[in-house]
Design a protein around this motif. Structure first.
Motif, PDB file in Angstrom:
ATOM      1  N   LEU A   1       0.833  -1.204   0.000  1.00  0.00           N
ATOM      2  CA  LEU A   1       0.000   0.000   0.000  1.00  0.00           C
ATOM      3  C   LEU A   1       0.867   1.253   0.000  1.00  0.00           C
ATOM      4  CD1 LEU A   1      -2.733  -0.966   2.611  1.00  0.00           C
ATOM      5  CD2 LEU A   1      -2.987  -0.842   0.125  1.00  0.00           C
ATOM      6  N   PHE A   2       0.393   2.270  -0.739  1.00  0.00           N
ATOM      7  CA  PHE A   2       1.076   3.554  -0.825  1.00  0.00           C
ATOM      8  C   PHE A   2       0.071   4.676  -0.608  1.00  0.00           C
ATOM      9  CE2 PHE A   2       3.837   0.712  -3.038  1.00  0.00           C
ATOM     10  CZ  PHE A   2       5.110   1.200  -2.838  1.00  0.00           C
ATOM     11  N   LYS A   3       0.544   5.803  -0.116  1.00  0.00           N
ATOM     12  CA  LYS A   3      -0.286   6.997  -0.003  1.00  0.00           C
ATOM     13  C   LYS A   3      -0.156   7.764  -1.314  1.00  0.00           C
ATOM     14  CE  LYS A   3      -1.074  11.180   2.635  1.00  0.00           C
ATOM     15  NZ  LYS A   3      -0.585  12.059   3.696  1.00  0.00           N
ATOM     16  N   LEU A   4      -1.277   7.988  -2.007  1.00  0.00           N
ATOM     17  CA  LEU A   4      -1.283   8.669  -3.300  1.00  0.00           C
ATOM     18  C   LEU A   4      -1.204  10.171  -3.078  1.00  0.00           C
ATOM     19  CD1 LEU A   4      -1.414   8.191  -6.334  1.00  0.00           C
ATOM     20  CD2 LEU A   4      -3.905   8.209  -6.168  1.00  0.00           C
ATOM     21  N   LYS A   5      -0.126  10.786  -3.569  1.00  0.00           N
ATOM     22  CA  LYS A   5       0.142  12.216  -3.352  1.00  0.00           C
ATOM     23  C   LYS A   5      -0.418  13.114  -4.446  1.00  0.00           C
ATOM     24  CE  LYS A   5       2.640  13.459  -0.537  1.00  0.00           C
ATOM     25  NZ  LYS A   5       2.429  13.974   0.806  1.00  0.00           N
ATOM     26  N   GLY A   6      -1.021  12.546  -5.498  1.00  0.00           N
ATOM     27  CA  GLY A   6      -1.563  13.349  -6.591  1.00  0.00           C
ATOM     28  C   GLY A   6      -1.159  12.785  -7.934  1.00  0.00           C
ATOM     29  N   TYR A   7      -1.352  13.604  -8.975  1.00  0.00           N
ATOM     30  CA  TYR A   7      -1.082  13.184 -10.352  1.00  0.00           C
ATOM     31  C   TYR A   7      -0.288  14.269 -11.062  1.00  0.00           C
ATOM     32  CZ  TYR A   7      -4.698   9.699  -9.519  1.00  0.00           C
ATOM     33  OH  TYR A   7      -5.423   8.658  -9.013  1.00  0.00           O
TER      34      TYR A   7
ATOM     35  N   LEU B   1       7.697  13.376 -16.985  1.00  0.00           N
ATOM     36  CA  LEU B   1       8.785  13.479 -16.015  1.00  0.00           C
ATOM     37  C   LEU B   1       8.408  12.761 -14.729  1.00  0.00           C
ATOM     38  CD1 LEU B   1       9.633  17.251 -16.516  1.00  0.00           C
ATOM     39  CD2 LEU B   1      11.136  15.323 -17.061  1.00  0.00           C
ATOM     40  N   LEU B   2       9.383  12.149 -14.106  1.00  0.00           N
ATOM     41  CA  LEU B   2       9.144  11.461 -12.839  1.00  0.00           C
ATOM     42  C   LEU B   2       9.497  12.379 -11.676  1.00  0.00           C
ATOM     43  CD1 LEU B   2      10.548   7.952 -13.740  1.00  0.00           C
ATOM     44  CD2 LEU B   2       8.153   8.608 -13.434  1.00  0.00           C
ATOM     45  N   PRO B   3       8.779  12.250 -10.579  1.00  0.00           N
ATOM     46  CA  PRO B   3       9.108  13.072  -9.411  1.00  0.00           C
ATOM     47  C   PRO B   3      10.431  12.623  -8.796  1.00  0.00           C
ATOM     48  CG  PRO B   3       7.356  11.517  -8.884  1.00  0.00           C
ATOM     49  CD  PRO B   3       7.629  11.380 -10.349  1.00  0.00           C
ATOM     50  N   PRO B   4      11.152  13.551  -8.175  1.00  0.00           N
ATOM     51  CA  PRO B   4      12.369  13.154  -7.461  1.00  0.00           C
ATOM     52  C   PRO B   4      12.027  12.089  -6.422  1.00  0.00           C
ATOM     53  CG  PRO B   4      12.127  15.557  -7.513  1.00  0.00           C
ATOM     54  CD  PRO B   4      10.865  14.975  -8.055  1.00  0.00           C
ATOM     55  N   GLY B   5      12.919  11.161  -6.207  1.00  0.00           N
ATOM     56  CA  GLY B   5      12.697  10.104  -5.228  1.00  0.00           C
ATOM     57  C   GLY B   5      11.984   8.892  -5.793  1.00  0.00           C
ATOM     58  N   CYS B   6      11.573   8.947  -7.056  1.00  0.00           N
ATOM     59  CA  CYS B   6      10.899   7.805  -7.679  1.00  0.00           C
ATOM     60  C   CYS B   6      11.895   6.664  -7.852  1.00  0.00           C
ATOM     61  CB  CYS B   6      10.325   8.211  -9.030  1.00  0.00           C
ATOM     62  SG  CYS B   6       9.642   6.815  -9.952  1.00  0.00           S
ATOM     63  N   LYS B   7      11.509   5.492  -7.375  1.00  0.00           N
ATOM     64  CA  LYS B   7      12.387   4.314  -7.478  1.00  0.00           C
ATOM     65  C   LYS B   7      11.909   3.315  -8.523  1.00  0.00           C
ATOM     66  CE  LYS B   7      14.928   5.206  -3.707  1.00  0.00           C
ATOM     67  NZ  LYS B   7      14.907   6.629  -3.608  1.00  0.00           N
ATOM     68  N   ALA B   8      10.590   3.385  -8.846  1.00  0.00           N
ATOM     69  CA  ALA B   8      10.003   2.469  -9.827  1.00  0.00           C
ATOM     70  C   ALA B   8       8.644   3.020 -10.234  1.00  0.00           C
ATOM     71  CB  ALA B   8       9.852   1.067  -9.244  1.00  0.00           C
ATOM     72  N   VAL B   9       8.112   2.496 -11.357  1.00  0.00           N
ATOM     73  CA  VAL B   9       6.768   2.875 -11.802  1.00  0.00           C
ATOM     74  C   VAL B   9       5.979   1.598 -12.030  1.00  0.00           C
ATOM     75  CG1 VAL B   9       5.398   4.044 -13.585  1.00  0.00           C
ATOM     76  CG2 VAL B   9       7.631   4.979 -12.916  1.00  0.00           C
ATOM     77  N   VAL B  10       4.770   1.567 -11.460  1.00  0.00           N
ATOM     78  CA  VAL B  10       3.890   0.425 -11.679  1.00  0.00           C
ATOM     79  C   VAL B  10       2.833   0.834 -12.702  1.00  0.00           C
ATOM     80  CG1 VAL B  10       2.349   0.973  -9.721  1.00  0.00           C
ATOM     81  CG2 VAL B  10       2.472  -1.367 -10.596  1.00  0.00           C
TER      82      VAL B  10
ATOM     83  N   ASP C   1       8.264  18.376  -5.011  1.00  0.00           N
ATOM     84  CA  ASP C   1       8.427  17.553  -3.811  1.00  0.00           C
ATOM     85  C   ASP C   1       8.972  16.179  -4.167  1.00  0.00           C
ATOM     86  OD1 ASP C   1       7.333  19.605  -2.248  1.00  0.00           O
ATOM     87  OD2 ASP C   1       5.291  18.881  -2.613  1.00  0.00           O
ATOM     88  N   SER C   2       9.815  15.653  -3.311  1.00  0.00           N
ATOM     89  CA  SER C   2      10.392  14.334  -3.509  1.00  0.00           C
ATOM     90  C   SER C   2       9.474  13.267  -2.917  1.00  0.00           C
ATOM     91  CB  SER C   2      11.761  14.276  -2.834  1.00  0.00           C
ATOM     92  OG  SER C   2      12.393  13.052  -3.082  1.00  0.00           O
ATOM     93  N   LEU C   3       9.307  12.163  -3.646  1.00  0.00           N
ATOM     94  CA  LEU C   3       8.540  11.040  -3.107  1.00  0.00           C
ATOM     95  C   LEU C   3       9.342  10.386  -1.993  1.00  0.00           C
ATOM     96  CD1 LEU C   3       7.089   9.064  -6.168  1.00  0.00           C
ATOM     97  CD2 LEU C   3       5.849  10.456  -4.518  1.00  0.00           C
ATOM     98  N   LYS C   4       8.643  10.062  -0.933  1.00  0.00           N
ATOM     99  CA  LYS C   4       9.272   9.366   0.184  1.00  0.00           C
ATOM    100  C   LYS C   4       8.805   7.915   0.185  1.00  0.00           C
ATOM    101  CE  LYS C   4       9.365  13.589   2.947  1.00  0.00           C
ATOM    102  NZ  LYS C   4       9.027  14.455   1.863  1.00  0.00           N
ATOM    103  N   SER C   5       9.440   7.108   0.962  1.00  0.00           N
ATOM    104  CA  SER C   5       9.035   5.711   1.092  1.00  0.00           C
ATOM    105  C   SER C   5       7.560   5.655   1.489  1.00  0.00           C
ATOM    106  CB  SER C   5       9.887   5.042   2.169  1.00  0.00           C
ATOM    107  OG  SER C   5       9.489   3.699   2.332  1.00  0.00           O
ATOM    108  N   GLY C   6       6.798   4.798   0.810  1.00  0.00           N
ATOM    109  CA  GLY C   6       5.383   4.639   1.103  1.00  0.00           C
ATOM    110  C   GLY C   6       4.481   5.610   0.364  1.00  0.00           C
TER     111      GLY C   6
END
Length: 148
Positions: free
Chosen positions: A69-75, A99-108, A84-89
């Protein structure tokens, strides 16, 4: 007496008889059936920046287990940069080529996730770097793209 000439001399003679080539700059759309006058080099990296290979969700974690599960921060809209950088979770919706947000480790992929309000459930195992197109993956700035 030998009247033969070298290949190089014959080429020079033929070139002197031919009219000079007109060189003009045209758009790519008008370049069809034309001859390239000079080599073309990449002005920028392609892609520029890290981009999503699919419509889906950028994840703040890599190597994600199924049903995480992840907290959806927007689109993000196409070519919208995220400050803003994506954090764990955390996750953020992204579009193919976006473009991908900073902190992105993967895309599903969006077909492999379910949104419930502000929560995202990932329906498959995801590996770090999955569905991420890296900067300069197609070609790098200064690289030869078309040769004469």
């Amino acid at each position: 007496m030998n009247n033969s000439i070298s290949l190089e001399q014959a080429q020079l003679m033929l070139q002197s008889l031919l009219p000079l080539r007109q060189v003009e700059e045209v758009s790519l759309a008008k370049a069809y059936k034309r001859v390239l006058a000079k080599d073309v080099f990449a002005v920028d990296n392609l892609p520029t920046g890290y981009r999503s290979a699919v419509d889906g969700y950028a994840l703040g974690d890599g190597n994600v287990l199924q049903y995480s599960l992840f907290k959806l921060k927007g689109y993000l809209r196409l070519d919208e940069a995220c400050k803003d950088s994506l954090k764990s979770g955390e996750a953020m919706g992204v579009l193919t080529g976006g473009l991908l947000p900073p902190g992105c480790k993967a895309v599903v992929n969006h077909e492999k996730a379910v949104v419930d309000g502000i929560h995202l459930k990932v329906l498959e195992e995801v590996k770090e770097g999955q569905n991420i197109r890296t900067e300069g993956e197609d070609y790098k700035q200064g690289e030869l793209i078309l040769a004469t």
